[in-house]
Design an enzyme around this catalytic site. Sequence first.
Site, PDB file in Angstrom:
ATOM      1  N   ARG A 139     -47.951 -92.521 -50.932  1.00 17.97           N
ATOM      2  CA  ARG A 139     -47.693 -92.182 -52.325  1.00 17.97           C
ATOM      3  C   ARG A 139     -48.989 -91.722 -52.968  1.00 17.97           C
ATOM      4  O   ARG A 139     -50.079 -92.234 -52.644  1.00 17.97           O
ATOM      5  CB  ARG A 139     -47.173 -93.404 -53.104  1.00 17.97           C
ATOM      6  CG  ARG A 139     -45.702 -93.737 -52.905  1.00 17.97           C
ATOM      7  CD  ARG A 139     -44.786 -92.672 -53.476  1.00 17.97           C
ATOM      8  NE  ARG A 139     -43.380 -93.025 -53.359  1.00 17.97           N
ATOM      9  CZ  ARG A 139     -42.651 -92.842 -52.275  1.00 17.97           C
ATOM     10  NH1 ARG A 139     -43.209 -92.342 -51.178  1.00 17.97           N
ATOM     11  NH2 ARG A 139     -41.373 -93.166 -52.250  1.00 17.97           N
TER      12      ARG A 139
ATOM     13  N   GLU B 269     -47.346 -83.672 -58.512  1.00 20.54           N
ATOM     14  CA  GLU B 269     -46.675 -82.975 -57.422  1.00 20.54           C
ATOM     15  C   GLU B 269     -45.775 -81.862 -57.938  1.00 20.54           C
ATOM     16  O   GLU B 269     -44.869 -82.130 -58.739  1.00 20.54           O
ATOM     17  CB  GLU B 269     -45.861 -83.975 -56.596  1.00 20.54           C
ATOM     18  CG  GLU B 269     -46.756 -84.983 -55.902  1.00 20.54           C
ATOM     19  CD  GLU B 269     -46.019 -86.062 -55.145  1.00 20.54           C
ATOM     20  OE1 GLU B 269     -46.676 -86.792 -54.373  1.00 20.54           O
ATOM     21  OE2 GLU B 269     -44.797 -86.212 -55.339  1.00 20.54           O
TER      22      GLU B 269
ATOM     23  N   HIS C  46     -45.228 -83.309 -50.583  1.00 21.21           N
ATOM     24  CA  HIS C  46     -44.395 -84.512 -50.484  1.00 21.21           C
ATOM     25  C   HIS C  46     -43.107 -84.204 -49.704  1.00 21.21           C
ATOM     26  O   HIS C  46     -41.999 -84.541 -50.131  1.00 21.21           O
ATOM     27  CB  HIS C  46     -44.061 -85.053 -51.875  1.00 21.21           C
ATOM     28  CG  HIS C  46     -43.741 -86.522 -51.865  1.00 21.21           C
ATOM     29  ND1 HIS C  46     -43.910 -87.329 -52.963  1.00 21.21           N
ATOM     30  CD2 HIS C  46     -43.249 -87.331 -50.891  1.00 21.21           C
ATOM     31  CE1 HIS C  46     -43.545 -88.561 -52.684  1.00 21.21           C
ATOM     32  NE2 HIS C  46     -43.147 -88.589 -51.425  1.00 21.21           N
TER      33      HIS C  46
END
Length: 345
Positions: free
Chosen positions: A247, A276, A295
């Site tokens: 994360r 992100e 991600h």
Amino acid sequence: MPMANEKRVVRSDLWIDPAFDARLAREAGVSLGVFATQGAAAAAWDQLAAAHVYHVSAAKDELPREWFAGPELLARCPQLLAVSSSGAGYDTVDVAACTAAGVAVVNQAGGNATSVAEHTLAMMLGVSRRMIECDRRMRREQGFTREDVMGHEIHGKTVGLVGLGHVGTRVAALAKAFGMDVIAADPLLPDDEIVRRGARAVTFDQLLAQADFVSLHCPRDATTLKMMDAKAFARMKKGAIFITTARGGIHDEQALVDALRSGHLAGAGVDVWDREPPPLDHPLLAMDNVFASFHIAGVTHECRRNVAQMAAEQIALLLAGGRPPRLVNPEAWPRFEERRARILA
């Protein structure tokens, strides 16, 4: 209008594999509502106010903050019994607020293990063998030699896994298949369990000092935020490679930039970011020794289908009176059971 005795599940209109809706459609007495995240707030709140389960996107930078499962939403949803995260993470859920309200929180831990583990190994290979650097240079220049982009095998190297849950355990197995030595640090596991999962148990400091690759597979919480800071990067071996598919926020992005610019680290694979996607002028994106992705470690067709099916099955079990296998806040269970019996009576 909701029907009497109907058990109501609500989700947003953000993309989800069709397996989720298909599974719940087969569940007698369960309805599924879908609200628009943009442009129809009143209608969305009407659906959420009557919901028994809110299946919330885990993508913190895709879901508008208004729809995060926090105190404000909980206050407007008195019938809400459970919040189901769409992934293994639950950055869009205030777990403490849910617990205080007697709302169960469930996630889909383990559903993404194969995809994330494969992505981790791909990053290790891509950075160590300088594949990404070679690809970029071939697209913009000529005249460099093959030796200019000569990398290293991962065979015989040591990988240090910070966290040995579902993903970390799968990475350990893949790394061993490549002939790597696997060490791991996980404060939640005794040493014998770490060994059973395929690694040699070490402390966090020992891991940083010994590993040729440091790979993060731990949750983001108060104990891990900025865990990989300037001091931690400095304790890594010179020439080591940092990998994270965990994360954003567990590593300090500026500290990683500095460790790479100084030459202390040989490279990095970064799938998760503070923001992100990261801005185009992010310094890590300008470095040829950084393998950057958006991600996507767990974003495969197989993983998304598996996670959607897991989530729907878990919700069906919970609404049928069972205890879900991936309960994030077990301390909320006694009050949840009391509320479930009353609300679904």
